[in-house]
Enzyme design. Sequence first.
Site, PDB file in Angstrom:
ATOM      1  NE  ARG A 194       8.589  -2.426  10.392  1.00  0.00           N
ATOM      2  CZ  ARG A 194       7.126  -2.144  10.117  1.00  0.00           C
ATOM      3  NH1 ARG A 194       6.994  -1.152   8.875  1.00  0.00           N
ATOM      4  NH2 ARG A 194       6.317  -2.533  10.765  1.00  0.00           N
ATOM      5  NE  ARG A 229      -5.571   0.716  11.519  1.00  0.00           N
ATOM      6  CZ  ARG A 229      -4.681   0.013  10.850  1.00  0.00           C
ATOM      7  NH1 ARG A 229      -4.871  -1.054  10.664  1.00  0.00           N
ATOM      8  NH2 ARG A 229      -3.379   0.521  10.504  1.00  0.00           N
ATOM      9  CE  LYS A 276      -2.396  -0.930   3.820  1.00  0.00           C
ATOM     10  NZ  LYS A 276      -1.599  -1.918   4.112  1.00  0.00           N
ATOM     11  NE  ARG A 310       8.714  -4.935   5.527  1.00  0.00           N
ATOM     12  CZ  ARG A 310       7.411  -4.724   5.606  1.00  0.00           C
ATOM     13  NH1 ARG A 310       6.647  -4.287   4.618  1.00  0.00           N
ATOM     14  NH2 ARG A 310       6.825  -4.460   7.085  1.00  0.00           N
ATOM     15  NE  ARG A 326       2.581  -6.355  10.537  1.00  0.00           N
ATOM     16  CZ  ARG A 326       3.948  -6.500  10.397  1.00  0.00           C
ATOM     17  NH1 ARG A 326       4.747  -6.137  11.711  1.00  0.00           N
ATOM     18  NH2 ARG A 326       4.665  -6.512   9.338  1.00  0.00           N
TER      19      ARG A 326
END
Length: 215
Positions: A161, A88, A13, A127, A172
Amino acid sequence: MNIILLGPPGAGKGTQAQRLVDGHGMRQLSTGDMLRAAVKAGTPVGLEAKAVMERGELVSDDIVSRLIDAELTEMGPETGAIFDGYPRTGAQAEALDVILAAHGRKLDHVIELEVNEDALVARITGRFTCANCGEGYNDDFKRPAQLGVCDRCGSTEFKRRPDDNEETVRTRMAEYRAKTAPILPIYEGRGIVRRIDGMADIDAVSGAIEGILAG
């Protein structure tokens, strides 16, 4: 034009929103970014949000709605909005309708980036970013042209991260399905939901989005 980008974390996104910002002059309204900016700037709503977060509580829908209302006021009517991470819930979807109407706007499209969960786990856990300029990379899909050297700025420092691990990613995704996906029927009833293969390459996803906006 006002659109919502939907999809679980890691679906792309942010990347696609940035392309729309660059190509169409739209504004990406990411509630997380807006919240951090308001807190840092010490605005009235930012101070209110800071107090809530310091108590360890979740920021209310009312605070988020006021952030979005303020941002739309600042933008002016000629700038399109990309809603990323909001709404959300059903309550937030209703609030967004009210806010948009107050600004003479309406939602044009709700675009969901569909993903394969196992493939997405591999994408996210691989990533990493340049610690200097923030350029994004991936162990499997986008390595620096020269190993260990950022393509953009030449830095040799990279970071990952800590929450980019399989357990966190799957948690998630489950949260996305439970909390966000249920708002889709609201927009499907209006005939404005479009779905795209979020696992396609970046340019293909961009092309599909451009096709929707042009249509």
